[in-house]
Design a protein around this motif. Structure first.
Motif, short mmCIF file in Angstrom:
data_model
loop_
_atom_site.label_atom_id
_atom_site.label_comp_id
_atom_site.label_asym_id
_atom_site.label_seq_id
_atom_site.Cartn_x
_atom_site.Cartn_y
_atom_site.Cartn_z
N ASN A 102 -12.11 7.78 3.08
CA ASN A 102 -12.50 6.37 2.95
C ASN A 102 -11.95 5.75 1.67
O ASN A 102 -11.56 4.58 1.65
CB ASN A 102 -14.02 6.22 3.01
N GLU A 103 -11.90 6.53 0.59
CA GLU A 103 -11.33 6.02 -0.66
C GLU A 103 -9.84 5.73 -0.49
O GLU A 103 -9.35 4.69 -0.96
CB GLU A 103 -11.55 7.02 -1.78
N LEU A 104 -9.14 6.61 0.20
CA LEU A 104 -7.71 6.37 0.45
C LEU A 104 -7.49 5.13 1.31
O LEU A 104 -6.60 4.32 1.01
CB LEU A 104 -7.08 7.59 1.13
N LYS A 105 -8.29 4.98 2.33
CA LYS A 105 -8.17 3.79 3.19
C LYS A 105 -8.43 2.51 2.39
O LYS A 105 -7.71 1.52 2.55
CB LYS A 105 -9.14 3.89 4.36
N ALA A 106 -9.46 2.53 1.56
CA ALA A 106 -9.79 1.34 0.75
C ALA A 106 -8.66 1.05 -0.23
O ALA A 106 -8.29 -0.11 -0.44
CB ALA A 106 -11.11 1.56 0.01
N ARG A 107 -8.12 2.08 -0.83
CA ARG A 107 -7.03 1.86 -1.80
C ARG A 107 -5.79 1.32 -1.10
O ARG A 107 -5.12 0.42 -1.63
CB ARG A 107 -6.70 3.15 -2.52
N ILE A 108 -5.49 1.82 0.07
CA ILE A 108 -4.34 1.31 0.82
C ILE A 108 -4.55 -0.16 1.16
O ILE A 108 -3.64 -0.98 1.00
CB ILE A 108 -4.09 2.16 2.10
N ARG A 109 -5.74 -0.51 1.63
CA ARG A 109 -6.02 -1.92 1.94
C ARG A 109 -5.84 -2.80 0.71
O ARG A 109 -5.25 -3.87 0.78
CB ARG A 109 -7.45 -2.07 2.47
N ALA A 110 -6.37 -2.35 -0.41
CA ALA A 110 -6.27 -3.14 -1.65
C ALA A 110 -4.81 -3.28 -2.07
O ALA A 110 -4.37 -4.38 -2.45
CB ALA A 110 -7.08 -2.48 -2.77
N GLU A 111 -4.04 -2.22 -1.99
CA GLU A 111 -2.63 -2.27 -2.39
C GLU A 111 -1.82 -3.16 -1.45
O GLU A 111 -0.95 -3.90 -1.91
CB GLU A 111 -2.03 -0.86 -2.44
N VAL A 112 -2.11 -3.11 -0.16
CA VAL A 112 -1.43 -3.99 0.79
C VAL A 112 -1.77 -5.44 0.48
O VAL A 112 -0.89 -6.31 0.44
CB VAL A 112 -1.80 -3.64 2.26
N PHE A 113 -3.03 -5.71 0.21
CA PHE A 113 -3.44 -7.07 -0.12
C PHE A 113 -2.71 -7.56 -1.36
O PHE A 113 -2.18 -8.66 -1.40
CB PHE A 113 -4.96 -7.15 -0.34
N HIS A 114 -2.66 -6.73 -2.40
CA HIS A 114 -1.99 -7.12 -3.64
C HIS A 114 -0.49 -7.32 -3.42
O HIS A 114 0.11 -8.20 -4.04
CB HIS A 114 -2.23 -6.09 -4.74
N ALA A 115 0.10 -6.52 -2.54
CA ALA A 115 1.54 -6.64 -2.29
C ALA A 115 1.89 -7.94 -1.56
O ALA A 115 2.93 -8.54 -1.83
CB ALA A 115 2.02 -5.44 -1.48
N ILE A 116 1.02 -8.40 -0.66
CA ILE A 116 1.34 -9.60 0.11
C ILE A 116 0.79 -10.88 -0.51
O ILE A 116 1.16 -11.97 -0.09
CB ILE A 116 0.87 -9.49 1.57
N GLU A 117 -0.06 -10.73 -1.52
CA GLU A 117 -0.65 -11.90 -2.17
C GLU A 117 0.43 -12.67 -2.93
O GLU A 117 1.25 -12.09 -3.64
CB GLU A 117 -1.77 -11.49 -3.12
N ASP A 118 0.41 -13.97 -2.80
CA ASP A 118 1.34 -14.83 -3.51
C ASP A 118 0.76 -15.17 -4.87
O ASP A 118 -0.22 -15.91 -4.96
CB ASP A 118 1.59 -16.10 -2.69
N PRO A 119 1.35 -14.66 -5.95
CA PRO A 119 0.78 -14.90 -7.28
C PRO A 119 0.88 -16.35 -7.74
O PRO A 119 0.21 -16.75 -8.69
CB PRO A 119 1.60 -13.98 -8.20
N THR A 120 1.69 -17.15 -7.06
CA THR A 120 1.83 -18.55 -7.46
C THR A 120 0.76 -19.44 -6.83
O THR A 120 0.64 -20.61 -7.19
CB THR A 120 3.22 -19.10 -7.09
N THR A 121 0.00 -18.89 -5.89
CA THR A 121 -1.05 -19.67 -5.25
C THR A 121 -2.16 -19.98 -6.25
O THR A 121 -2.68 -19.08 -6.90
CB THR A 121 -1.66 -18.90 -4.05
N VAL A 122 -2.49 -21.24 -6.36
CA VAL A 122 -3.54 -21.66 -7.27
C VAL A 122 -4.89 -21.49 -6.58
O VAL A 122 -5.08 -21.98 -5.47
CB VAL A 122 -3.34 -23.14 -7.70
N LYS A 123 -5.77 -20.77 -7.23
CA LYS A 123 -7.11 -20.54 -6.68
C LYS A 123 -7.99 -21.76 -6.96
O LYS A 123 -7.88 -22.36 -8.03
CB LYS A 123 -7.75 -19.30 -7.30
N PRO A 124 -8.87 -22.11 -6.02
CA PRO A 124 -9.77 -23.23 -6.29
C PRO A 124 -10.74 -22.89 -7.42
O PRO A 124 -11.07 -21.72 -7.63
CB PRO A 124 -10.52 -23.42 -4.97
N GLN A 125 -11.16 -23.92 -8.13
CA GLN A 125 -12.12 -23.74 -9.22
C GLN A 125 -13.45 -23.24 -8.64
O GLN A 125 -13.95 -23.80 -7.66
CB GLN A 125 -12.34 -25.07 -9.95
#
Length: 121
Positions: A22-45
């Protein structure tokens, strides 16, 4: 000779029994999310209410060692990785903290108080 399917099943069971799967699955999900996340996207306040709610959730996640879920929450909200002080949360939520309640996340205390009030009604 063992089949590939049997080896896969044995490996899966071993990792699961050791609590690693389960830890490996969670880490993979987190890493995939971080890889596809657009760092230029402005988060709402974040509103004050959302910040308090997120901090309650973060305290719960960290207490239960859900560190990858916490990292995804921070990335999605754009919230700082610095936790708010528990005393500040208690003050804002008007919650009395005791030595006993301080051992658990505030969400536990809030839930317990809610259940107790409901049972008294």
């Amino acid at each position: 000779m063992a089949t590939v399917g049997a080896l896969k099943q044995a490996l899966t069971e071993t990792l699961d029994n050791k609590g690693v799967l389960n830890e490996l699955k969670a880490r993979i999900r987190a890493e995939v999310f971080h890889a596809i996340e657009d760092p230029t996207t402005v988060k709402p306040q974040l509103s004050n209410e959302n910040l308090l709610i997120n901090e309650l959730i973060r305290e719960y996640l960290i207490f239960n060692n859900y560190k990858y879920t916490d990292s995804v929450l921070l990335a999605e909200t754009g919230q700082s990785g610095v936790q708010l002080e528990r005393s500040f949360l208690c003050q804002e939520l008007k919650v009395q903290d005791s030595d006993e309640s301080a051992k658990l996340p505030l969400l536990y205390s809030l839930l317990n108080n809610f259940v107790e009030r409901k049972n008294c009604s």
